[in-house]
Write a protein that holds these residues in place. Structure first.
Motif, PDB file in Angstrom:
ATOM      1  N   LEU A 128      48.607  39.141  45.142  1.00 21.91           N
ATOM      2  CA  LEU A 128      47.522  39.315  44.176  1.00 21.91           C
ATOM      3  C   LEU A 128      46.275  39.788  44.912  1.00 21.91           C
ATOM      4  O   LEU A 128      45.728  39.075  45.759  1.00 21.91           O
ATOM      5  N   ALA A 175      36.395  44.418  37.008  1.00 19.27           N
ATOM      6  CA  ALA A 175      36.214  43.108  36.355  1.00 19.27           C
ATOM      7  C   ALA A 175      35.877  43.237  34.868  1.00 19.27           C
ATOM      8  O   ALA A 175      34.869  42.710  34.395  1.00 19.27           O
ATOM      9  N   LEU A 216      45.799  32.712  35.549  1.00 13.31           N
ATOM     10  CA  LEU A 216      46.600  32.951  36.764  1.00 13.31           C
ATOM     11  C   LEU A 216      48.072  32.593  36.570  1.00 13.31           C
ATOM     12  O   LEU A 216      48.957  33.242  37.135  1.00 13.31           O
ATOM     13  N   ASP A 218      42.476  40.827  44.491  1.00 11.08           N
ATOM     14  CA  ASP A 218      41.381  40.594  43.533  1.00 11.08           C
ATOM     15  C   ASP A 218      40.087  41.191  44.120  1.00 11.08           C
ATOM     16  O   ASP A 218      39.262  40.484  44.693  1.00 11.08           O
ATOM     17  N   TYR A 232      47.051  35.781  48.202  1.00 13.26           N
ATOM     18  CA  TYR A 232      45.801  36.231  47.559  1.00 13.26           C
ATOM     19  C   TYR A 232      44.848  36.851  48.584  1.00 13.26           C
ATOM     20  O   TYR A 232      44.654  36.311  49.668  1.00 13.26           O
ATOM     21  N   PHE A 285      43.711  43.655  40.843  1.00 14.45           N
ATOM     22  CA  PHE A 285      42.621  43.651  39.867  1.00 14.45           C
ATOM     23  C   PHE A 285      41.470  44.432  40.492  1.00 14.45           C
ATOM     24  O   PHE A 285      40.811  43.961  41.424  1.00 14.45           O
ATOM     25  N   ILE A 334      37.479  37.938  40.832  1.00  9.08           N
ATOM     26  CA  ILE A 334      37.461  37.416  39.460  1.00  9.08           C
ATOM     27  C   ILE A 334      37.979  35.971  39.426  1.00  9.08           C
ATOM     28  O   ILE A 334      37.467  35.124  38.708  1.00  9.08           O
ATOM     29  N   PHE A 335      39.019  35.715  40.231  1.00  7.15           N
ATOM     30  CA  PHE A 335      39.717  34.429  40.139  1.00  7.15           C
ATOM     31  C   PHE A 335      39.321  33.469  41.265  1.00  7.15           C
ATOM     32  O   PHE A 335      38.726  33.872  42.258  1.00  7.15           O
ATOM     33  N   LYS A 338      39.061  39.174  32.926  1.00  8.30           N
ATOM     34  CA  LYS A 338      38.511  37.879  33.342  1.00  8.30           C
ATOM     35  C   LYS A 338      39.105  36.729  32.536  1.00  8.30           C
ATOM     36  O   LYS A 338      39.156  35.595  32.997  1.00  8.30           O
ATOM     37  N   ARG A 370      40.923  39.113  48.667  1.00  2.73           N
ATOM     38  CA  ARG A 370      39.798  39.765  47.970  1.00  2.73           C
ATOM     39  C   ARG A 370      38.799  40.271  48.999  1.00  2.73           C
ATOM     40  O   ARG A 370      38.795  39.858  50.165  1.00  2.73           O
ATOM     41  N   LYS A 390      40.008  31.510  44.436  1.00  3.96           N
ATOM     42  CA  LYS A 390      40.908  31.637  45.592  1.00  3.96           C
ATOM     43  C   LYS A 390      41.760  30.367  45.746  1.00  3.96           C
ATOM     44  O   LYS A 390      42.967  30.436  45.984  1.00  3.96           O
TER      45      LYS A 390
END
Length: 455
Positions: free
Chosen positions: A433, A392, A401, A435, A452, A389, A439-440, A397, A454, A442
């Protein structure tokens, strides 16, 4: 004798907009509610879209374009009908980060060929201090045969429109205005006050106004660079940067900036205009260029971490499938100029990955013309090894998930059977993933067994 301002509000004289992009077009639409406006752009395809009531920028919407009284044209001779000219063309940088003034010079030549006596010319393009008076004025004089200060006057009023931002608009952002003398300053201020409800700020001189604009984006660039550097440091420490910033943000005077890709035609460009002029004056920038270096390299840093996460997930790098969601330079804006997401795409392709790009908002024609990139629909994103991603957008958004899991390769029963208990336990799904914008959650992502990462 009636002033130019009075003639404009009486609709006896016209305003022209030279350059109808993300900045110029909303200005033209705003002024058309109060005055007669000619909207000029050399791009005939863009003019055709405006004439048919389509807003490719999404800045004001199709309805506003359809109902406006702006006379859209690519015929430069139409500029002869106006006496108040606003130049709003892009000022990018060359590959070596030196200012590319070709568009503002070209616009000045066009205007010079069609400049009438008694005109006021106001530049809005971001430039280093001195460009308006030292570069644009000589072109206007040469091509018009008129004398600046005698036959026509000049001013500068830097654009502050924030593309894709529906809150901070032309009308509600204080507008800096400047003029070559008091009379011009008054005219420029009065004209802009017609549409800027927040009012105007009268700068001491044209150079002050030019400098004010170029430092606004330089300040933002440096602050984002600081956040990106923090992200690199905290990543090595195993600390979540977003969590750190949320905690620090509880202090009243902590500045709320976040790490991210810095592209587009402003923040990633304007600081180079300032440092270029500083070099000319014998001063080598230290803080500004350091910030630029960090931000210019952040796409490579993201790619490095995508590859690391894929290796952790036991993915074969060459031939793997990666989806990039978002390719514009910022959220909720179709503009793809100088987007750093493309740097990520190119690097992943160099690794031999099969990259799919999804962006329902991006200007697809510009994307193809500038980068030879096509987008696909989100429904086509299946069987992925990693999903990134990158921007944003509101549409992203709102994604869940659990549903995003459907974008990934489903592990076959055989591969699960062959895997050791430790492998299955450590990473049940192997869904990488990335990010970039955070956005999401963690915690939620890791709870769903995503690998994950970011900034």
């Amino acid at each position: 004798m009636m002033s130019l301002y009075q003639k404009i509000i009486n609709r006896q004289e016209k305003i022209s907009l030279v350059g109808l992009g993300y900045v110029g077009m909303p200005i033209a639409i705003a002024f058309a509610k109060k005055a007669e406006v000619i909207g000029f752009d050399v791009n005939t395809a863009k003019i055709a879209l405006y004439k048919s009531g389509i807003d490719p920028t999404n800045e004001v919407g199709n309805e506003a374009i359809l109902n406006t009284t702006v006379e859209f044209t690519s015929d430069e001779k139409k500029l002869r009908e106006a006496k108040f000219h606003i130049v709003a063309v892009p000022t990018p940088v060359n590959k070596d980060h030196t200012p590319d003034l070709s568009l503002i010079e070209s616009a000045s030549h066009t205007l010079g060929r069609n400049l009438a006596k008694g005109s006021v010319v106001v530049y809005e393009s971001t430039v280093y201090p001195g460009v308006t008076e030292d570069i644009c004025v000589p072109i206007l004089e040469k091509d018009s045969g008129l004398k600046c200060g005698v036959d026509f006057k000049i001013g500068y009023s830097p654009e502050r429109i924030n593309p894709g931002d529906k809150m901070h608009r032309l009308e509600n952002i204080v507008k800096i205005v400047s003029g070559m003398d008091q009379e011009t300053l008054d005219t420029v201020a009065n004209v802009y006050e017609l549409v800027v409800e927040a009012g105007v700020y009268r700068a001491q001189s044209i150079k002050v106004a030019e400098a004010a604009k170029v430092i606004e984006n330089s300040q933002r660039d440096i602050n984002i660079a600081f956040m990106n550097e923090l992200s690199i440091i905290f990543n090595r420490m195993g600390i979540d940067t977003k969590a750190v910033l949320e905690a620090a943000g509880t202090k009243w005077n902590f500045l709320n900036f976040y790490p991210g890709l810095v592209g587009g035609h402003c923040i990633g460009v304007d600081p180079y205009y300032l440092t270029y002029k500083a070099e000319e004056m014998g001063y080598h920038s230290q803080i500004i260029l350091a910030g630029r270096k960090i931000n210019d390299n952040i796409a490579a840093y993201v790619v490095e971490n995508i590859v690391k996460q894929m290796i952790k997930a036991n993915k074969q790098i060459k031939g793997s499938k990666v989806a990039i969601l978002g390719v514009t330079f910022k959220e909720n804006c179709p503009d793809v100029r100088n987007t750093k997401v493309v740097d990520i795409v190119r690097s992943l392709e160099e690794y031999g990955m099969d990259v799919k790009i999804v962006d329902p908002i991006a200007d697809q024609e510009d994307l193809w013309q500038e980068y030879r990139i096509n987008v696909c629909k989100i429904e086509e994103v299946v069987g992925m090894d990693a999903v990134v991603f990158a921007v944003a957008h509101d549409e992203f958004k709102s994604l869940d998930l659990k549903n995003i899991k459907k974008m990934f390769k489903s592990r076959s029963l055989e591969s699960v059977a062959e895997a050791t208990d430790a492998q299955v336990g450590s990473r049940q799904d192997n869904c990488v993933l990335i990010d970039i914008k955070g956005i999401f959650s963690k915690k939620e992502a890791e709870g769903l067994n995503y690998l994950y990462w970011r900034l």
